[in-house]
Design a protein around this motif. Structure first.
Motif, PDB file in Angstrom:
ATOM      1  N   HIS A  65       0.857  -1.190   0.000  1.00  0.00           N
ATOM      2  CA  HIS A  65       0.000   0.000   0.000  1.00  0.00           C
ATOM      3  C   HIS A  65       0.893   1.241   0.000  1.00  0.00           C
ATOM      4  CE1 HIS A  65      -4.023  -1.664   0.618  1.00  0.00           C
ATOM      5  NE2 HIS A  65      -3.463  -2.550   1.438  1.00  0.00           N
ATOM      6  N   SER A  66       0.340   2.331  -0.434  1.00  0.00           N
ATOM      7  CA  SER A  66       1.039   3.627  -0.340  1.00  0.00           C
ATOM      8  C   SER A  66       0.111   4.631   0.316  1.00  0.00           C
ATOM      9  CB  SER A  66       1.472   4.122  -1.727  1.00  0.00           C
ATOM     10  OG  SER A  66       0.341   4.301  -2.558  1.00  0.00           O
ATOM     11  N   SER A  67       0.651   5.408   1.248  1.00  0.00           N
ATOM     12  CA  SER A  67      -0.164   6.395   1.967  1.00  0.00           C
ATOM     13  C   SER A  67       0.749   7.420   2.628  1.00  0.00           C
ATOM     14  CB  SER A  67      -1.024   5.707   3.025  1.00  0.00           C
ATOM     15  OG  SER A  67      -1.702   6.657   3.830  1.00  0.00           O
ATOM     16  N   ASP A  68       0.276   8.688   2.627  1.00  0.00           N
ATOM     17  CA  ASP A  68       0.989   9.755   3.332  1.00  0.00           C
ATOM     18  C   ASP A  68       0.177  10.241   4.527  1.00  0.00           C
ATOM     19  OD1 ASP A  68       3.049   9.626   1.551  1.00  0.00           O
ATOM     20  OD2 ASP A  68       2.405  11.315   0.331  1.00  0.00           O
ATOM     21  N   LEU A  69      -0.753   9.411   5.009  1.00  0.00           N
ATOM     22  CA  LEU A  69      -1.539   9.785   6.174  1.00  0.00           C
ATOM     23  C   LEU A  69      -0.683   9.736   7.438  1.00  0.00           C
ATOM     24  CD1 LEU A  69      -4.836   7.782   5.503  1.00  0.00           C
ATOM     25  CD2 LEU A  69      -4.502  10.257   5.280  1.00  0.00           C
ATOM     26  N   ASP A  70      -1.043  10.595   8.401  1.00  0.00           N
ATOM     27  CA  ASP A  70      -0.354  10.544   9.694  1.00  0.00           C
ATOM     28  C   ASP A  70      -0.572   9.180  10.364  1.00  0.00           C
ATOM     29  OD1 ASP A  70       0.419  13.089   9.268  1.00  0.00           O
ATOM     30  OD2 ASP A  70      -0.815  14.010  10.816  1.00  0.00           O
ATOM     31  N   ASP A  71      -1.765   8.614  10.193  1.00  0.00           N
ATOM     32  CA  ASP A  71      -2.079   7.307  10.779  1.00  0.00           C
ATOM     33  C   ASP A  71      -2.789   6.439   9.744  1.00  0.00           C
ATOM     34  OD1 ASP A  71      -2.586   5.132  12.330  1.00  0.00           O
ATOM     35  OD2 ASP A  71      -4.112   6.085  13.595  1.00  0.00           O
ATOM     36  N   PRO A  72      -2.028   5.690   8.946  1.00  0.00           N
ATOM     37  CA  PRO A  72      -2.642   4.819   7.938  1.00  0.00           C
ATOM     38  C   PRO A  72      -3.051   3.455   8.482  1.00  0.00           C
ATOM     39  CG  PRO A  72      -0.276   4.732   7.729  1.00  0.00           C
ATOM     40  CD  PRO A  72      -0.558   5.684   8.858  1.00  0.00           C
ATOM     41  N   SER A  73      -2.809   3.216   9.766  1.00  0.00           N
ATOM     42  CA  SER A  73      -3.006   1.878  10.332  1.00  0.00           C
ATOM     43  C   SER A  73      -4.428   1.331  10.164  1.00  0.00           C
ATOM     44  CB  SER A  73      -2.611   1.858  11.818  1.00  0.00           C
ATOM     45  OG  SER A  73      -3.375   2.783  12.562  1.00  0.00           O
ATOM     46  N   THR A  77       5.627   5.357   1.412  1.00  0.00           N
ATOM     47  CA  THR A  77       5.239   6.747   1.702  1.00  0.00           C
ATOM     48  C   THR A  77       6.279   7.713   1.143  1.00  0.00           C
ATOM     49  OG1 THR A  77       4.634   8.319   3.445  1.00  0.00           O
ATOM     50  CG2 THR A  77       6.381   6.743   3.962  1.00  0.00           C
ATOM     51  N   THR A  78       5.812   8.916   0.757  1.00  0.00           N
ATOM     52  CA  THR A  78       6.738   9.959   0.296  1.00  0.00           C
ATOM     53  C   THR A  78       7.135  10.879   1.442  1.00  0.00           C
ATOM     54  OG1 THR A  78       4.929  11.471  -0.292  1.00  0.00           O
ATOM     55  CG2 THR A  78       5.702   9.932  -2.000  1.00  0.00           C
ATOM     56  N   GLY A  79       6.497  10.707   2.620  1.00  0.00           N
ATOM     57  CA  GLY A  79       6.851  11.502   3.796  1.00  0.00           C
ATOM     58  C   GLY A  79       6.164  12.840   3.891  1.00  0.00           C
ATOM     59  N   ARG A  80       5.122  13.072   3.091  1.00  0.00           N
ATOM     60  CA  ARG A  80       4.438  14.360   3.154  1.00  0.00           C
ATOM     61  C   ARG A  80       3.922  14.637   4.561  1.00  0.00           C
ATOM     62  NH1 ARG A  80       2.707  17.213  -1.060  1.00  0.00           N
ATOM     63  NH2 ARG A  80       2.964  15.395  -2.413  1.00  0.00           N
ATOM     64  N   ALA A 124       7.301  -4.048   6.528  1.00  0.00           N
ATOM     65  CA  ALA A 124       8.364  -3.161   6.026  1.00  0.00           C
ATOM     66  C   ALA A 124       7.770  -1.802   5.653  1.00  0.00           C
ATOM     67  CB  ALA A 124       9.073  -3.769   4.827  1.00  0.00           C
ATOM     68  N   LEU A 125       8.610  -0.793   5.754  1.00  0.00           N
ATOM     69  CA  LEU A 125       8.232   0.569   5.363  1.00  0.00           C
ATOM     70  C   LEU A 125       9.198   1.034   4.278  1.00  0.00           C
ATOM     71  CD1 LEU A 125       6.665   3.242   5.772  1.00  0.00           C
ATOM     72  CD2 LEU A 125       8.340   3.826   7.565  1.00  0.00           C
ATOM     73  N   GLY A 126       8.653   1.532   3.171  1.00  0.00           N
ATOM     74  CA  GLY A 126       9.485   2.049   2.078  1.00  0.00           C
ATOM     75  C   GLY A 126       9.323   3.553   1.961  1.00  0.00           C
ATOM     76  N   PHE A 127      10.444   4.295   1.956  1.00  0.00           N
ATOM     77  CA  PHE A 127      10.391   5.763   1.862  1.00  0.00           C
ATOM     78  C   PHE A 127      10.844   6.180   0.459  1.00  0.00           C
ATOM     79  CE2 PHE A 127      11.872  10.104   2.318  1.00  0.00           C
ATOM     80  CZ  PHE A 127      10.850  10.667   3.055  1.00  0.00           C
ATOM     81  N   GLY A 128       9.943   6.902  -0.238  1.00  0.00           N
ATOM     82  CA  GLY A 128      10.245   7.401  -1.579  1.00  0.00           C
ATOM     83  C   GLY A 128      10.922   8.758  -1.500  1.00  0.00           C
TER      84      GLY A 128
END
Length: 498
Positions: A30-38, A49-52, A77-81
């Motif tokens: 999944h991809s998300s820039d939400l503060d809480d995507p859980s 996430t792109t870290g917005r 895992a967490l992937g940072f773009g």
């Protein structure tokens, strides 16, 4: 598909920033820039996430709380773009992931998130196809094993080898008939079988993960299947076991029908046994799994009326499992011819079911008719929940039975071995005269025109044939009762001649 394979795929250019803390398969990306995507994530997934959202984070604790939320839902895992919102991966995020042991990777600007999702999706699809092909191939090999000469035994062995587990098939009594399991897991299956309904259960114990389920319909269970192994079963592996269960049910159903069909055959074969055609019966049994007991053997008789079907089934299953045991209906009784090495197994089964029965022994097949009659008489006298042997019946109560209508039959059966011997009639006649003279050798020998030593030798032979100790009062009293009960007129005739 796991993070190692994702990182190892060079075209994506993904770089690990922390250790790869887990090799758990990635279920989805999944991809998300939400503060809480859980709330939108599930265990086993990867987040990009792109870290917005990090622009609103003001402290290291904000990153720790963010990583904690991901870890709580089971993100692997967490992937940072990078280079989309900011250059490089935030050091605070790196530190928070390291402290939480959550794998963090960096996705370069040139790699779109959709490419990462597609690679993982393709990997998941390929793994699914591989598992499906494995399942189909394994099911095919199991089917061939069943159809081959190995039958169900080969199918169980092939399944256990393919899945990498311990596997066993149990009969309705909870006894393992094929395969093996450890850790006492068969006890779980026995509990399911005791309930008498179709059921399944699973859990974890000393032997690892286990699963058990019954086979057959409720009220007529055919057995159970039990499996144990260190790791839980995957869906393809479960599908293989489902197929094995179906094949096992067919095999057990066929065996049960074959066993029930054999009942009518057994009655005909028993008639041949009574006629002394033992070898003919052995030849007729060759296509079946039932084998006649070896000499000497025992005959067990119990009434069919009130006999629970599952008890009879249980005894018959002993025969088809290879024990030397032959079971049949005779008149209104169930008759079991059993090798003496396994008599205790049968009588224990009857005692557990609180059933009474009669038992008599035969040294040779020529004594079958006598032993059958003796066991039937003992069965009629046996109290509920007890196994009464004919020897116990005659040795303890023959005198007390003189007034009963069956006493002559009991007496005849007791003297059967003596009467069959060439000198049997003469020995009994001489014994009657000897007892008439109160066991005194001289007067009895004179009346018989024999030497007293010859008479003593004859009485010793009779003692051996009849199994009575004629040196004791009890043995002589029992013999006297037997002679009188069989209508022997030697006593009366002697009185008339004197």
């Amino acid at each position: 598909m796991n993070v190692s394979r994702l990182v190892g795929h060079a075209p994506l250019g993904i770089t690990p920033l922390t250790e790869l803390y887990t090799d758990t398969p990635i279920g989805w990306v999944h991809s998300s820039d939400l503060d809480d995507p859980s709330p939108f994530l599930e265990a086993g997934q990867m987040l990009l996430t792109t870290g917005r959202q990090f622009g609103s984070f003001t402290s290291a604790e904000d990153y720790e709380r963010y990583v904690g939320r991901l870890q709580n839902v089971g993100v692997v895992a967490l992937g940072f773009g990078t280079e989309v919102v900011r250059s490089g991966t935030p050091a605070e995020l790196h530190r928070a992931c390291t402290d939480a042991h959550l794998t963090l990777v960096q996705v370069p600007y040139a790699t779109p998130f959709i490419a990462v999702s597609k690679f993982v999706a393709d990997g998941i699809a390929a793994a699914a196809r591989e598992q499906l092909e494995w399942a189909l191939s394994t099911q095919d090999s199991i089917s061939k094993a069943v159809l081959g000469s190995g039958g169900l035994v080969a199918a169980v062995r092939a399944s256990a080898l393919a899945i990498g587990c311990d596997l066993a098939i149990l009969d309705p009594d909870g006894r393992i008939v094929h395969g093996s399991v450890s850790g006492g897991v068969d006890a779980h299956a026995l509990r399911l079988l005791t309930r008498g309904v179709r059921a399944r259960d699973r859990g974890e114990g000393p032997a690892g993960f286990w699963a058990a389920h019954t086979l057959g319909a409720s009220g007529r269970l055919l057995g159970a299947l039990v499996v144990t192994r260190p790791a839980p079963l995957s869906e393809p592996e479960c599908s293989v076991l489902t197929m094995l269960s179906a094949l096992t049910e067919l095999s057990l159903e066929h065996a049960a029908d074959e066993r029930l069909g054999f009942r009518s055959v057994a009655q005909r074969l028993f008639e041949l046994l009574v006629d002394g055609r033992t070898e003919v019966v052995r030849g007729a049994l060759a296509p079946h799994r039932v084998r006649l007991p070896e000499e000497p053997f025992d005959v067990v008789v119990l009434p069919l009326r009130g006999l629970p079907p599952q008890v009879r089934d249980s005894i018959e299953r002993l025969a088809v499992r290879g024990e030397r045991l032959f079971t049949l209906e005779y008149r209104s009784d169930l008759v079991v011819l059993v090798d003496r090495r396994h008599t205790e197994m049968v009588t224990t089964r009857l005692r557990q079911a609180r059933l009474g029965a009669g038992l008599a022994g035969a040294e040779r097949w020529t004594q079958l008719s006598d032993a059958l009659g003796q066991a039937a008489v003992a069965s009629a006298e046996a109290s509920p929940e007890s196994i009464l042997t004919f020897t116990e019946l005659t040795s303890k109560s023959i005198l007390g039975l003189l007034a009963e209508s069956r006493v002559s039959e009991i007496a005849r059966l007791s003297l059967a071995s003596t009467l069959r011997s060439p000198e049997g009639d003469d020995l009994l006649r001489e014994a009657a005269v000897w007892l008439h003279h109160n066991g005194a050798w001289e007067p009895a020998a004179r009346a018989l025109t024999l030497h007293r030593h010859t008479l003593k030798q004859h009485m010793a032979a009779l003692s051996e044939l009849s199994g009575l100790d004629l040196e004791t009062f009890h043995g002589r009293a029992v013999l006297w009762a037997l002679l009188g009960s069989t209508g022997n007129t030697a006593l009366t005739d002697k009185k008339e001649t004197e």
